[in-house]
Design an enzyme around this catalytic site. Structure first.
Site, mmCIF file in Angstrom:
data_model
loop_
_atom_site.group_PDB
_atom_site.id
_atom_site.type_symbol
_atom_site.label_atom_id
_atom_site.label_comp_id
_atom_site.label_asym_id
_atom_site.label_seq_id
_atom_site.Cartn_x
_atom_site.Cartn_y
_atom_site.Cartn_z
ATOM 1 C CE LYS A 84 46.113 38.567 37.642
ATOM 2 N NZ LYS A 84 46.192 40.023 37.419
HETATM 3 C C1 E4P Z 1 49.293 41.458 37.450
HETATM 4 O O1 E4P Z 1 48.679 40.511 37.006
HETATM 5 C C2 E4P Z 1 48.681 42.685 38.004
HETATM 6 O O2 E4P Z 1 47.561 43.019 37.230
HETATM 7 C C3 E4P Z 1 49.594 43.890 37.959
HETATM 8 O O3 E4P Z 1 50.865 43.546 37.437
HETATM 9 C C4 E4P Z 1 49.655 44.677 39.212
HETATM 10 O O4 E4P Z 1 50.540 45.744 39.017
HETATM 11 P P1 E4P Z 1 50.548 47.032 39.954
HETATM 12 O O5 E4P Z 1 51.375 46.738 41.144
HETATM 13 O O6 E4P Z 1 51.202 48.098 39.093
HETATM 14 O O7 E4P Z 1 49.123 47.356 40.292
#
Ligand code: E4P
Length: 216
Positions: A84
């Site tokens: 990521k």
């Molecule tokens: C996605 O890859 C993220 O880990 C996640 O969806 C972030 O979600 P949040 O806004 O609930 O922290």
């Protein structure tokens, strides 16, 4: 639409895996930090051993070269790791370089079609649009997912769209209708997707009726 689990919790991943419908996992540094360990590598390796599909793991550094170096290291931990990289200028440069090395990137923290489009052009395997966080500031996150899916299809871009930051089961319905390739969902939302009171009532009635007749 495929379902990924959005968690770094090993118990939840093991439970989810038993259901046989989890295609991958997305983690982030916040999720891993909630697991009460500083051993990032150990957590990632364990997740990768439970789910054979793509496991998204975020870099923990900033700057083009540090991100590339850390991505190379993290991707050596298991064959199913996807790195990521945040949707910043440095992130875009790192994504382009990593894609050339055939390292799969999930271009994350996307909040607009433009960010997603640039990630796709850089060669990201996935782009993650954070729906819930956009909704939180009064935007319609799922409309952006819909637009990205439409534009990627129009230009025949192979990058897959992940609906991320999913907060409730209705987000999953909307993501599927928007054509998202993947929705990454917290374990609680996964369970909510399956729940329906009429199913519970129906099961209880079927069992009760059969017990009534079989006791005669
Ligand atoms: C996605 O890859 C993220 O880990 C996640 O969806 C972030 O979600 P949040 O806004 O609930 O922290």
């Amino acid at each position: 639409m495929q379902i990924y689990l959005d968690t770094a919790n090993i118990d939840q991943i093991r439970e989810g895996a038993k259901l046989g419908i989890i295609s991958g996992v997305t983690t982030n540094p916040s999720l891993v930090s909630q697991e009460g360990t500083a051993d990032y590598e150990a957590v990632v390796r364990e997740i990768c051993s439970i789910i054979p599909g793509p496991i998204s793991v975020e870099v923990l550094v900033e700057g083009v070269e540090p991100m590339i170096e850390q991505a190379q290291l993290i991707s050596s931990w298991a064959p199913n790791i996807v790195i990521k990289i945040p949707a910043t200028s440095d992130g875009l440069e790192a994504t382009s370089a990593l894609a050339k090395e055939k390292i799969k990137v999930n271009f994350t923290l996307c909040f607009s079609l433009n960010q997603a489009l640039l990630g796709a052009l850089a060669g990201a395997t996935y782009v993650s649009l954070f729906v819930g966080r956009l909704d939180d500031i009064g935007h319609d996150g799922m409309e952006v997912v819909k637009d990205i899916v439409e534009v990627f299809a129009h230009y025949k871009l192979a990058t897959e769209v992940i609906a991320a930051s999913i907060r409730h089961p209705e987000h999953c319905v909307a993501a599927a209708k928007a054509g998202a390739h993947i929705a990454t969902v917290p374990y609680k939302v996964l369970m909510q997707m399956l729940q329906h009171p009429l199913t519970d009532v129906g099961v209880a009635r079927f069992i009760g009726d059969w017990q009534g007749v079989s006791r005669k």
